[in-house]
Write a protein that holds these residues in place. Structure first.
Motif, mmCIF file in Angstrom:
data_model
loop_
_atom_site.group_PDB
_atom_site.id
_atom_site.type_symbol
_atom_site.label_atom_id
_atom_site.label_comp_id
_atom_site.label_asym_id
_atom_site.label_seq_id
_atom_site.Cartn_x
_atom_site.Cartn_y
_atom_site.Cartn_z
ATOM 1 N N ASN A 287 0.803 -1.138 0.041
ATOM 2 C CA ASN A 287 -0.118 -0.047 0.075
ATOM 3 C C ASN A 287 0.673 1.188 0.111
ATOM 4 O O ASN A 287 0.489 2.270 -0.740
ATOM 5 N N TYR A 290 2.625 1.616 -3.434
ATOM 6 C CA TYR A 290 1.350 2.173 -4.468
ATOM 7 C C TYR A 290 1.189 3.649 -4.378
ATOM 8 O O TYR A 290 1.429 4.278 -5.366
ATOM 9 N N HIS A 291 1.164 4.177 -3.187
ATOM 10 C CA HIS A 291 1.009 5.579 -2.976
ATOM 11 C C HIS A 291 2.458 6.288 -3.451
ATOM 12 O O HIS A 291 2.230 7.384 -3.979
ATOM 13 N N ASN A 294 2.766 6.243 -7.383
ATOM 14 C CA ASN A 294 1.816 7.247 -7.851
ATOM 15 C C ASN A 294 2.029 8.590 -7.635
ATOM 16 O O ASN A 294 2.004 9.668 -8.648
ATOM 17 N N THR A 295 2.546 8.787 -6.527
ATOM 18 C CA THR A 295 3.218 10.420 -6.330
ATOM 19 C C THR A 295 4.299 10.634 -7.441
ATOM 20 O O THR A 295 4.486 11.521 -7.955
ATOM 21 N N MET A 330 -3.350 -0.835 -4.392
ATOM 22 C CA MET A 330 -3.943 -0.193 -3.209
ATOM 23 C C MET A 330 -4.474 -1.280 -2.083
ATOM 24 O O MET A 330 -5.613 -1.932 -2.419
#
Length: 349
Positions: A287, A290-291, A294-295, A330
């Motif tokens: 998780n 994933y973040h 994406n950032t 996510m």
């Protein structure tokens, strides 16, 4: 407690507290916790002192694990043995205050709520000191102490964090006042007293609950004792990451530090966290990966996430496939965000 008469609630709460304190202390009596530099007691204390800007001294840190064990054993024993006065309450208040300001007020609040119930007269009723000085003073004092001394991470705390610290400290202080008031009330009442049979049955049920819990650990259904917080304990040398039957869940990733990182990204993500997450010995929860990815892609860069798999021969998490091929999903963050790839290393979750 919802299914038991109010008169039984103090017995249930007291049995739970005795079980938690004694088992937490007894399971900390291991060489990893008491004698090594990797002891969770030493690591947590040193980490908190550094957050306060204080220098941890190795000689004093060596005493912390034994002091924690002695305190928990003393509180649990005083609660178990009748006629211990209220020394157990005041010792527990001090212990949970230390736990609270060093980062775990929610646990302290729950424990003190059980103390309130355990000290309630057996008819289940007593007057709450809502507006008295005896309640307002410790409530305000603990709230201010939480504002001044509580630290969970480096850097300045936002207004929302300061408000949370203040409210949690105030809640703990108020519960301490309520517990002290309840302790001064008569312990007997002519109304709704539990029978000896009810008390004995409660003792047996709580003991059975702790026994089943321990049996789940012995049979490896569970890998940790529920109440041995920061005990440096890993039963049988196994980790939950070794459970290959979970079919890749939880999934961890290796991340690579990009050659170029825009300053705008560093304003969104703490640079210290990026450094820790991209180290060669770190594994990052799916998780979190994933973040982060994406950032990063908003700035046309990538951390090249690479799936990690458990290697039983090396007892560590090793990369699978090529970097950047696997796409993190996510997921619910129900495991630590960062763990060491080598499973023989301890970490704080």
């Amino acid at each position: 407690m919802a299914f038991a008469p109010a008169s039984i609630h103090p017995v249930v709460a007291r049995d739970l507290l005795v079980g938690v304190y004694l088992t937490a202390a007894l399971l900390k009596i291991n060489d990893e916790y008491l004698l090594t530099e990797r002891s969770a007691g030493r690591v947590v204390t040193a980490h908190y002192l550094q957050l306060l800007g204080l220098r941890p001294y190795p000689r004093q840190l060596k005493l912390v694990p034994a002091l924690v064990v002695l305190t928990e054993l003393t509180v649990g024993t005083l609660m178990w043995v009748p006629g211990g006065g209220h020394y157990d309450l005041w010792l527990a208040i001090l212990m949970h205050l230390v736990f609270g300001v060093s980062g775990n007020f929610p646990f302290s609040v729950i424990a003190m709520a059980l103390w309130v119930v355990a000290l309630t007269p057996l008819n289940g009723q007593f007057a709450l000191p809502v507006a008295s000085v005896s309640a307002l003073f410790p409530t305000l004092l603990t709230a201010l102490l939480a504002l001044a001394a509580r630290r969970t991470a480096r850097g300045r705390r936002s207004k929302s964090w300061l408000l949370k610290d203040f409210c949690e400290g105030a809640t703990y202080g108020y519960l301490c006042a309520v517990a002290a008031a309840a302790a001064s009330e008569p312990t007997q009442s002519s109304q709704a007293l539990p029978t000896n049979g009810q008390v004995a049955l409660t003792h047996w049920l709580i003991a059975a609950g702790f026994s089943v819990n321990l049996l789940l650990v012995v049979t490896r259904v569970k890998l940790e004792w529920s109440f041995a917080m920061f005990s440096s304990l890993r039963p049988f040398g196994h980790s939950w990451l070794e459970r290959t039957r979970l079919k890749g869940w939880p999934r961890y990733y290796a991340l690579t530090l990009p050659k170029r990182i825009p300053m705008t990204l560093l304003r969104e993500v703490d640079p210290e966290f990026i450094y820790q997450a991209t180290r060669a010995e770190s594994a990052v929860h799916e998780n979190v990966a994933y973040h982060l990815e994406n950032t990063a892609r908003k700035y046309n860069i990538s951390f090249a996430p690479q799936t990690l798999s458990f290697d039983a021969d090396r007892s560590e998490l090793v990369p699978m496939g090529e970097p950047g091929q696997s796409v993190p999903r996510m997921r619910f963050l129900n495991y630590p965000a960062l763990v060491p790839r080598r499973l023989d290393r301890r970490y704080l979750a």
